[in-house]
Design an enzyme around this catalytic site. Sequence first.
Site, PDB file in Angstrom:
ATOM      1  N   ASP A 170       0.827  -1.211   0.000  1.00  0.00           N
ATOM      2  CA  ASP A 170       0.000   0.000   0.000  1.00  0.00           C
ATOM      3  C   ASP A 170       0.858   1.257   0.000  1.00  0.00           C
ATOM      4  OD1 ASP A 170      -2.317  -1.466   0.008  1.00  0.00           O
ATOM      5  OD2 ASP A 170      -2.688  -1.292   2.164  1.00  0.00           O
ATOM      6  N   ASP A 210      -5.264  -8.709  14.679  1.00  0.00           N
ATOM      7  CA  ASP A 210      -4.721 -10.029  14.984  1.00  0.00           C
ATOM      8  C   ASP A 210      -5.406 -10.659  16.196  1.00  0.00           C
ATOM      9  OD1 ASP A 210      -3.655  -8.081  16.627  1.00  0.00           O
ATOM     10  OD2 ASP A 210      -1.566  -8.538  16.184  1.00  0.00           O
TER      11      ASP A 210
END
Length: 500
Positions: free
Chosen positions: A101, A251
């Site tokens: 990105d 996560d």
Amino acid sequence: MHGVLETVLLIAYLVPAGILLLFGLNLYYTLFIFIRRYRTSRRQEADIAAEFSQKYTAADLPRVVTQIPLYNEFNVAERAMRATAAMDYPKDRHTIQVLDDSTDDTRALVNRVAEELQAQGHDVRVLHRPTRLGFKAGALQYGMEQAPGVQFFAIFDADFVPPKDFLMRTVPVMLVQPSAGLVQARWGHLNAADSFVTWAQSIGIDGHFAIEQPARAWNRLFMNFNGTAGLWRRQAIEEAGGWEHDTLTEDMDISYRAQLAGWKPFFLFDLVVPAELPDNINAFKAQQFRWAKGSTQTAIKLLPRVFRSNATWLAKIQATFHMTHYVIHPLMVSVAFLALPVLKFTSLRSSTTVFAALFAVLLLATVAPIATYIVSQIVLYENAWKRLRFLPFLSSLGIGIAISNSRAVLEALFGIKSAFIRTPKKGQQSAKRYSVKLSYEAIVEILVGVYCFATFFVFLAAHKYFVVPFFFLYAWGFTGVGLLSMLHFLQQNRWIRSAN
């Protein structure tokens, strides 16, 4: 009116102190269950490897996609890509996805390295998304959607350097243990010896990965994926609902959702993936802010589901301690702030017994993490005692970041949104220096440190010697972190100006 004020002060002071004690006692329990399972559970990997060799051959190895999500990581992107390509695994069954990105020179670097690796026969695919929607979680979800049919995904942040045998040690776990949704490796350190800041961080991370994570995994408690250095089963991700970006710790979020869906985590204690530690304390504080806010957001989001689940009550209680761990920071700040008013405006000022009891509470709470760090160093290193000389600095660092982490926890509780701020790393050559902002909190930290020094001297003059050491530690921690934040900011700007 005086009686009401005294009651309010006592409650506001003793409740945080009591909760800190509970967190400390829970750390002692974590140490106990770790030691209890240590010898037997470390043999699991050898048993799995033996079973794998009996039941499977190289022809049975499944296709794996390794994902490297990155954003403006010029200094470490190439190292991560080459280390990932060097892993021992059949090239025709291993795809490397670079989820890039980036908006700077990293993009051109990634494309060049990818072409070189492709020429060597590696299946490297660079994916540039049209927008940075969802940040890291969005990138991981996007990459998974571009690999239909692939059942296993390894994930590495750009500052991690996987060992050659990573896939050959994690994939067998997935094949032998069909209920395993996640295999997490232990983090190591590439640059622990760079400074006091990195030494301290390495000890803190060791406490988490050498004690807390195996204790949870080996005792069938909820364990979280650490965002990197892990292998995921696609089915576990999909049944969990996919990667979501409504928290800053995607996560932990997906780890708990996968386990609530019935999947098991597996921790490989002896598989170490080294990574780079931030050497700038402002970068470290930004990282800790993200973890503190994200884990609190995840607690708000998922703890109700945990308590409605069929998990044991022990697992539910441990999940509560786990996801709300960063609450200790606003509690620490409360204890530091209210000690002086309690001494001045309550009847406790004349009671030596009460302050002796308070000393015992604070001592138990303070020694718990120290004991965890000491055991982790003894377990992991032959030169443990040399490394432990940095433990006082870690204690000061843990106290000093309490202001920043308290803001993170409060923002999560009040639903204040913020962007995913990556932690910049300098790599081996520091070819590009990324700036890290200096927060106003550095000034607040120094002011709170001065206040704690004042509290220290007042208690000393009042002969309340039991609790004096704690206020000195608080004073040193807050002041030191505030001053170091300013120093690192000035050094960083001087470096950038000279480079330009």
